[in-house]
Scaffold this active site. Structure first.
Site, PDB file in Angstrom:
ATOM      1  N   TYR A  57      92.526  93.006  54.057  1.00  0.00           N
ATOM      2  CA  TYR A  57      92.566  92.414  52.715  1.00  0.00           C
ATOM      3  C   TYR A  57      91.979  91.014  52.829  1.00  0.00           C
ATOM      4  CZ  TYR A  57      95.777  96.140  51.323  1.00  0.00           C
ATOM      5  OH  TYR A  57      96.363  97.355  51.060  1.00  0.00           O
ATOM      6  N   PHE A 205      99.360 101.476  43.600  1.00  0.00           N
ATOM      7  CA  PHE A 205      98.734 101.723  42.295  1.00  0.00           C
ATOM      8  C   PHE A 205      99.753 102.156  41.235  1.00  0.00           C
ATOM      9  CE2 PHE A 205      94.630 103.008  44.750  1.00  0.00           C
ATOM     10  CZ  PHE A 205      94.263 101.685  44.871  1.00  0.00           C
ATOM     11  N   GLY A 209      97.433 102.567  38.391  1.00  0.00           N
ATOM     12  CA  GLY A 209      97.247 103.988  38.082  1.00  0.00           C
ATOM     13  C   GLY A 209      95.856 104.469  38.460  1.00  0.00           C
ATOM     14  N   PRO A 210      95.259 105.329  37.625  1.00  0.00           N
ATOM     15  CA  PRO A 210      93.959 105.922  37.985  1.00  0.00           C
ATOM     16  C   PRO A 210      92.828 104.894  38.071  1.00  0.00           C
ATOM     17  CG  PRO A 210      94.940 107.060  36.083  1.00  0.00           C
ATOM     18  CD  PRO A 210      95.791 105.873  36.360  1.00  0.00           C
TER      19      PRO A 210
HETATM   20  N1  NAP Z   1      97.982 102.140  51.750  1.00  0.00           N
HETATM   21  C1  NAP Z   1      96.902 101.906  51.032  1.00  0.00           C
HETATM   22  O1  NAP Z   1      95.866 102.526  51.250  1.00  0.00           O
HETATM   23  C2  NAP Z   1      96.932 100.911  49.920  1.00  0.00           C
HETATM   24  C3  NAP Z   1      95.906 100.920  48.977  1.00  0.00           C
HETATM   25  C4  NAP Z   1      95.961 100.006  47.935  1.00  0.00           C
HETATM   26  C5  NAP Z   1      97.019  99.116  47.867  1.00  0.00           C
HETATM   27  N2  NAP Z   1      98.007  99.119  48.812  1.00  0.00           N
HETATM   28  C6  NAP Z   1      99.137  98.162  48.742  1.00  0.00           C
HETATM   29  O2  NAP Z   1      99.890  98.441  47.581  1.00  0.00           O
HETATM   30  C7  NAP Z   1      99.996  97.264  46.774  1.00  0.00           C
HETATM   31  C8  NAP Z   1      99.986  97.666  45.308  1.00  0.00           C
HETATM   32  O3  NAP Z   1      98.714  98.176  44.951  1.00  0.00           O
HETATM   33  P1  NAP Z   1      97.718  97.357  43.985  1.00  0.00           P
HETATM   34  O4  NAP Z   1      97.969  95.893  44.143  1.00  0.00           O
HETATM   35  O5  NAP Z   1      96.364  97.859  44.216  1.00  0.00           O
HETATM   36  O6  NAP Z   1      98.064  97.919  42.564  1.00  0.00           O
HETATM   37  P2  NAP Z   1      99.261  97.746  41.519  1.00  0.00           P
HETATM   38  O7  NAP Z   1     100.412  97.050  42.093  1.00  0.00           O
HETATM   39  O8  NAP Z   1      99.452  99.075  40.924  1.00  0.00           O
HETATM   40  O9  NAP Z   1      98.577  96.847  40.403  1.00  0.00           O
HETATM   41  C9  NAP Z   1      97.939  95.660  40.659  1.00  0.00           C
HETATM   42  C10 NAP Z   1      97.114  95.328  39.439  1.00  0.00           C
HETATM   43  O10 NAP Z   1      97.964  95.123  38.324  1.00  0.00           O
HETATM   44  C11 NAP Z   1      97.913  93.770  37.893  1.00  0.00           C
HETATM   45  N3  NAP Z   1      99.300  93.396  37.629  1.00  0.00           N
HETATM   46  C12 NAP Z   1     100.300  93.256  38.525  1.00  0.00           C
HETATM   47  N4  NAP Z   1     101.455  92.979  37.900  1.00  0.00           N
HETATM   48  C13 NAP Z   1     101.174  92.962  36.570  1.00  0.00           C
HETATM   49  C14 NAP Z   1     101.956  92.714  35.416  1.00  0.00           C
HETATM   50  N5  NAP Z   1     103.273  92.455  35.506  1.00  0.00           N
HETATM   51  N6  NAP Z   1     101.352  92.772  34.205  1.00  0.00           N
HETATM   52  C15 NAP Z   1     100.028  93.030  34.098  1.00  0.00           C
HETATM   53  N7  NAP Z   1      99.229  93.257  35.163  1.00  0.00           N
HETATM   54  C16 NAP Z   1      99.796  93.227  36.396  1.00  0.00           C
HETATM   55  C17 NAP Z   1      97.260  93.006  39.023  1.00  0.00           C
HETATM   56  O11 NAP Z   1      96.510  91.910  38.566  1.00  0.00           O
HETATM   57  P3  NAP Z   1      97.044  90.395  38.686  1.00  0.00           P
HETATM   58  O12 NAP Z   1      96.744  89.928  40.066  1.00  0.00           O
HETATM   59  O13 NAP Z   1      96.257  89.703  37.632  1.00  0.00           O
HETATM   60  O14 NAP Z   1      98.508  90.419  38.380  1.00  0.00           O
HETATM   61  C18 NAP Z   1      96.321  94.070  39.577  1.00  0.00           C
HETATM   62  O15 NAP Z   1      95.184  94.215  38.744  1.00  0.00           O
HETATM   63  C19 NAP Z   1      98.781  96.414  47.182  1.00  0.00           C
HETATM   64  O16 NAP Z   1      98.909  95.064  46.819  1.00  0.00           O
HETATM   65  C20 NAP Z   1      98.701  96.691  48.643  1.00  0.00           C
HETATM   66  O17 NAP Z   1      99.612  95.857  49.361  1.00  0.00           O
HETATM   67  C21 NAP Z   1      97.976 100.014  49.818  1.00  0.00           C
END
Ligand code: NAP
Length: 281
Positions: A57, A205, A209-210
């Site tokens: 990251y 996600f 989501g998608p």
């Molecule tokens: N194992 C894997 O392959 C893998 C893959 C992807 C991710 N991950 C891990 O899983 C974690 C979660 O996934 P993710 O960060 O991709 O997706 P997520 O948590 O589903 O969503 C993050 C997205 O939502 C926004 N967001 C977050 N809180 C919000 C809120 N309260 N209101 C409105 N928008 C909001 C964020 O933007 P802002 O920054 O503007 O809030 C960002 O665009 C990652 O951070 C990572 O540590 C693991």
């Protein structure tokens, strides 16, 4: 102020953590690293004791125009924010994508040790690029590093139940991290199957989501909007609350680089959905 214990606790192996954790993938796109560091510190101050990261990251292009020596990797931001780490904190990382050989995997583990500034990694997920197929050879490499004392616990990412069972025969698997959300339902059967094995499910996600890497949008299903209005919270919080209701073994790691979103995400742990609401979602 609602704290990270509002959704109760869950287990990662023999460690107990609040079910509402933090994902660090959204820290690096921000140009201002001081905000990212504040977000990480605020998460821990609000009781988060499970943070997900990866040495890959990194800010776009690997370089931010923030001056010589400024941290560019999520792992370095976390280290800058929190080192020396609180005893109760579980720092989960992942290795594997792009690892062709055992040497690549070992190098990924050592890179995480170096960037996080620790002698032993709390939790390493083997990130599979493809669901299905044998992982034994790669998982044995991590099991050996665990036996050497460089890793405390192991998990899998992007895995099927067959792969979990194959890995568990080599070394204990404490968690599985797969994409999963109210509108990304591939793993409906996996969650209870893992619970039956005492394994945590850590969806990513949940909010995006998608749209996946593209992040959150304001385009929500009408049921999500209606239930959000009923609870006086945002649709994003309902999406997160929904994942937490899928089983006691579900641990959330919402990702954000925004201090307000961090507080909202932690507050989502206090949202209790009714059976009717869950059915509507
Ligand atoms: N194992 C894997 O392959 C893998 C893959 C992807 C991710 N991950 C891990 O899983 C974690 C979660 O996934 P993710 O960060 O991709 O997706 P997520 O948590 O589903 O969503 C993050 C997205 O939502 C926004 N967001 C977050 N809180 C919000 C809120 N309260 N209101 C409105 N928008 C909001 C964020 O933007 P802002 O920054 O503007 O809030 C960002 O665009 C990652 O951070 C990572 O540590 C693991």
């Amino acid at each position: 102020m609602i704290r990270a214990d509002a959704a109760g606790v869950g287990k990662l192996g023999d460690r107990v953590v609040n079910r509402l954790g933090f994902g660090s993938m959204r820290l690096t796109p921000r140009a201002d690293t001081s905000v990212a560091i504040k977000v990480v510190r605020a998460a821990v101050e609000l009781g988060v004791d499970h943070i997900d990261t990866a040495a890959f990251y990194v800010s776009p292009g690997g370089v931010l125009d923030v001056g010589e020596g400024a941290p560019r990797y999520a792992t370095e931001l976390i280290r800058e924010a929190l080192h020396p780490y609180p005893r109760e904190l579980v720092l989960a990382t992942k290795v594997g994508p792009w690892a062709e050989t055992a040497d690549d995997l070992r190098a990924h583990v050592h890179e995480n040790l170096r960037r996080l500034g620790v002698e032993r990694l709390d939790l390493v997920n083997l990130r599979l690029t493809r669901r299905g197929g044998s992982l034994a050879e790669r998982f044995r490499v991590l099991a050996d590093l665990r036996a050497e004392g460089l890793i405390r616990d192991l998990g899998l990412s992007n895995a099927t139940l067959d792969q979990v069972d194959e890995a568990s025969a080599i070394a204990p698997v404490v968690c599985v991290q797969n994409s999963y959300a109210v509108d990304l339902r591939r793993d409906d059967d996996l969650v209870p199957a893992l619970a039956a094995r005492g394994i945590a499910f850590v969806p990513f996600f949940a909010i995006a989501g998608p749209r996946r890497e593209d992040g959150a949008s304001d385009d929500h299903d009408e049921a999500v909007r209606r239930i959000a209005r009923t609870h006086g919270v945002t649709p994003h919080q309902i999406r997160l609350a929904w994942t937490l209701h899928q089983g006691p073994n579900v641990l959330a790691v919402p990702g954000t680089g925004d201090p307000r979103h961090l507080r909202e995400n932690i507050a989502a742990g206090a949202v209790r959905l009714t059976a009717d609401e869950l059915a509507a979602l």
